[in-house]
Design a protein around this motif. Structure first.
Motif, mmCIF file in Angstrom:
data_model
loop_
_atom_site.group_PDB
_atom_site.id
_atom_site.type_symbol
_atom_site.label_atom_id
_atom_site.label_comp_id
_atom_site.label_asym_id
_atom_site.label_seq_id
_atom_site.Cartn_x
_atom_site.Cartn_y
_atom_site.Cartn_z
ATOM 1 N N UNK A 1 -10.893 -3.780 -1.725
ATOM 2 C CA UNK A 1 -10.326 -4.467 -2.876
ATOM 3 C C UNK A 1 -10.511 -5.969 -2.634
ATOM 4 N N UNK A 2 -11.337 -6.649 -3.412
ATOM 5 C CA UNK A 2 -11.625 -8.061 -3.133
ATOM 6 C C UNK A 2 -10.425 -8.977 -3.330
ATOM 7 N N UNK A 3 -9.417 -8.497 -4.038
ATOM 8 C CA UNK A 3 -8.244 -9.332 -4.297
ATOM 9 C C UNK A 3 -7.200 -9.232 -3.195
ATOM 10 N N UNK A 4 -6.996 -8.012 -2.659
ATOM 11 C CA UNK A 4 -5.938 -7.817 -1.659
ATOM 12 C C UNK A 4 -6.475 -7.652 -0.246
ATOM 13 N N UNK A 5 -7.785 -7.429 -0.095
ATOM 14 C CA UNK A 5 -8.452 -7.166 1.189
ATOM 15 C C UNK A 5 -8.046 -5.814 1.772
ATOM 16 N N UNK A 6 -7.371 -4.983 0.995
ATOM 17 C CA UNK A 6 -7.109 -3.616 1.443
ATOM 18 C C UNK A 6 -8.406 -2.827 1.392
ATOM 19 N N UNK A 7 -8.562 -1.866 2.324
ATOM 20 C CA UNK A 7 -9.855 -1.205 2.458
ATOM 21 C C UNK A 7 -9.687 0.238 2.914
ATOM 22 N N UNK A 8 -10.755 1.005 2.723
ATOM 23 C CA UNK A 8 -10.831 2.375 3.223
ATOM 24 C C UNK A 8 -12.189 2.559 3.890
ATOM 25 N N UNK A 9 -12.212 3.345 4.946
ATOM 26 C CA UNK A 9 -13.450 3.674 5.668
ATOM 27 C C UNK A 9 -13.802 5.120 5.365
ATOM 28 N N UNK A 10 -15.071 5.380 5.077
ATOM 29 C CA UNK A 10 -15.524 6.733 4.764
ATOM 30 C C UNK A 10 -16.556 7.190 5.785
ATOM 31 N N UNK A 11 -16.313 8.341 6.399
ATOM 32 C CA UNK A 11 -17.254 9.041 7.289
ATOM 33 C C UNK A 11 -17.825 8.174 8.419
ATOM 34 N N UNK B 1 -5.700 3.222 -3.085
ATOM 35 C CA UNK B 1 -6.449 2.512 -2.051
ATOM 36 C C UNK B 1 -5.964 1.076 -1.924
ATOM 37 N N UNK B 2 -5.325 0.598 -2.976
ATOM 38 C CA UNK B 2 -4.716 -0.731 -2.969
ATOM 39 C C UNK B 2 -3.790 -0.785 -4.172
ATOM 40 N N UNK B 3 -3.173 -1.918 -4.385
ATOM 41 C CA UNK B 3 -2.311 -2.051 -5.555
ATOM 42 C C UNK B 3 -3.104 -2.065 -6.856
ATOM 43 N N UNK B 4 -4.434 -2.241 -6.742
ATOM 44 C CA UNK B 4 -5.282 -2.334 -7.933
ATOM 45 C C UNK B 4 -6.259 -1.179 -8.084
ATOM 46 N N UNK B 5 -6.566 -0.489 -6.996
ATOM 47 C CA UNK B 5 -7.661 0.477 -7.001
ATOM 48 C C UNK B 5 -7.164 1.857 -6.596
ATOM 49 N N UNK C 1 -14.680 -5.311 9.799
ATOM 50 C CA UNK C 1 -13.280 -5.286 9.368
ATOM 51 C C UNK C 1 -12.532 -6.520 9.882
ATOM 52 N N UNK C 2 -12.785 -6.877 11.127
ATOM 53 C CA UNK C 2 -12.122 -8.038 11.714
ATOM 54 C C UNK C 2 -12.595 -9.326 11.061
ATOM 55 N N UNK C 3 -13.914 -9.471 10.902
ATOM 56 C CA UNK C 3 -14.458 -10.704 10.345
ATOM 57 C C UNK C 3 -14.012 -10.919 8.905
ATOM 58 N N UNK C 4 -13.898 -9.833 8.144
ATOM 59 C CA UNK C 4 -13.487 -9.925 6.743
ATOM 60 C C UNK C 4 -11.970 -9.917 6.580
ATOM 61 N N UNK C 5 -11.257 -9.759 7.715
ATOM 62 C CA UNK C 5 -9.791 -9.727 7.714
ATOM 63 C C UNK C 5 -9.265 -8.662 6.760
ATOM 64 N N UNK C 6 -9.789 -7.445 6.924
ATOM 65 C CA UNK C 6 -9.418 -6.333 6.052
ATOM 66 C C UNK C 6 -8.212 -5.588 6.604
ATOM 67 N N UNK C 7 -7.460 -5.010 5.697
ATOM 68 C CA UNK C 7 -6.352 -4.128 6.045
ATOM 69 C C UNK C 7 -6.746 -2.712 5.659
#
Length: 303
Positions: free
Chosen positions: A34-44, A144-148, A68-74
């Motif tokens: 999610x580009x707005x919240x930086x929340x993320x999911x990993x697949x396979x 997946x996030x508050x938006x997605x 994930x670290x460089x993009x500061x993802x949750x």
């Protein structure tokens, strides 16, 4: 310098999609953001395994973790499409390295495969404790996030537990369909079925033409690796299931083709690890022992 990933966006208001190729097993791994919240999911995600040396390593997973670290993802979820038979999953490792909070999710039918393969590999009910965290139901929607929002699609055929994930106009298909010039995955694993696979492909090709199908593997001949084609392209160009292909034609081809395919190179290591979400057997003296079940075709072979 080229990045180790490809970037996609199915529509303006949707998630950013990053695709990472693991070249040894030709597996596509994905991170949805999610580009707005930086929340993320990993697949396979993939755990590297060399059967000749018996070496497990985390090169592929390390690339994901660095991103994930460089993009500061949750990372809020780790999503598996099915119990892979051609590579080991790094889901447990990814979860651990991210602090143990992101749940590992898979379709609820994984329990059928766990029941089938547990006696094959000498596994007991206790061996499945602390493996998968969430068992997803067909058509289930999840945040997946508050938006997605993501949605589960049951796509049996390759394996009975196989699911896909729809996120906006992007569909992560696992091994239910391949790139158009390759067509379809095999359907001869336990519980696999060519008729079911045709129905799953038909379901995917019945989506709107601008939907993007992201595949789990790619085995290109004469082109670069790729991971996405639109439904419209598949409708006219999918080698095995384009519009006009009948169910009987597909089943006849798929079953004949599967009869001449060899077993995947990492079949047994993959299955006994993947039905436990990447949880390895207990280590002894710094080693982990994976089993290879062997059939005796001659009773006189000494034991």
């Amino acid at each position: 310098m080229d990045t180790p990933w490809k970037h996609y966006k199915a529509d303006v208001d949707s998630a950013d999609i990053y695709a990472f190729l693991e070249p040894v097993t030709s597996t596509w791994q994905y991170i949805i953001v999610d580009p707005n919240t930086r929340e993320a999911a990993v697949i396979d995600p993939v755990l590297d395994y060399d059967p000749a040396s018996g070496t497990l390593s985390t090169i592929a997973a390390g690339i994901l973790l660095k991103f994930i670290k460089e993009k500061e993802l949750n990372v809020v979820r780790i999503l598996e499409t099915h119990a892979h038979a051609d590579h080991l999953t790094a889901s447990q490792y990814i979860k651990q390295m991210l602090g143990g909070k992101a749940p590992i999710c898979i379709g609820e039918r994984i329990k059928q495969l766990q029941g089938h393969f547990a006696p094959v590999y000498g596994l007991e009910p206790r061996d499945f404790v602390k493996s998968f965290d969430i068992f997803l139901k067909d058509e289930e929607e999840f945040s997946l996030s508050s938006n997605i929002t993501g949605k589960v699609i049951h796509l049996p055929g390759h394996t009975p537990d196989h699911i896909g994930y729809m996120v906006g106009k992007a569909v992560f298909t696992g091994d239910s369909i391949f790139m158009p010039d390759l067509g379809s995955a095999r359907a001869d694993f336990p519980g696999g079925n060519a008729k079911d696979l045709f129905a799953s492909m038909t379901r995917l090709l019945s989506l709107p033409q601008d939907y993007q199908l992201f595949v789990g593997h790619d085995y290109p001949v004469g082109r670069q690796h790729d991971c996405m084609a639109t439904v419209g392209v598949h409708q006219t160009k999918n080698k095995h299931g384009k519009f006009g292909t009948t169910e009987s034609q597909f089943i006849q081809f798929r079953e004949a083709r599967d009869k001449v395919l060899g077993a995947p190179r990492l079949l047994h290591p993959s299955l006994q690890v993947n039905i436990r979400a990447g949880k390895l057997p207990p280590a002894s003296n710094g080693r982990v022992w994976l089993k290879t079940p062997t059939k005796l075709t001659n009773p006189n072979i000494p034991l």
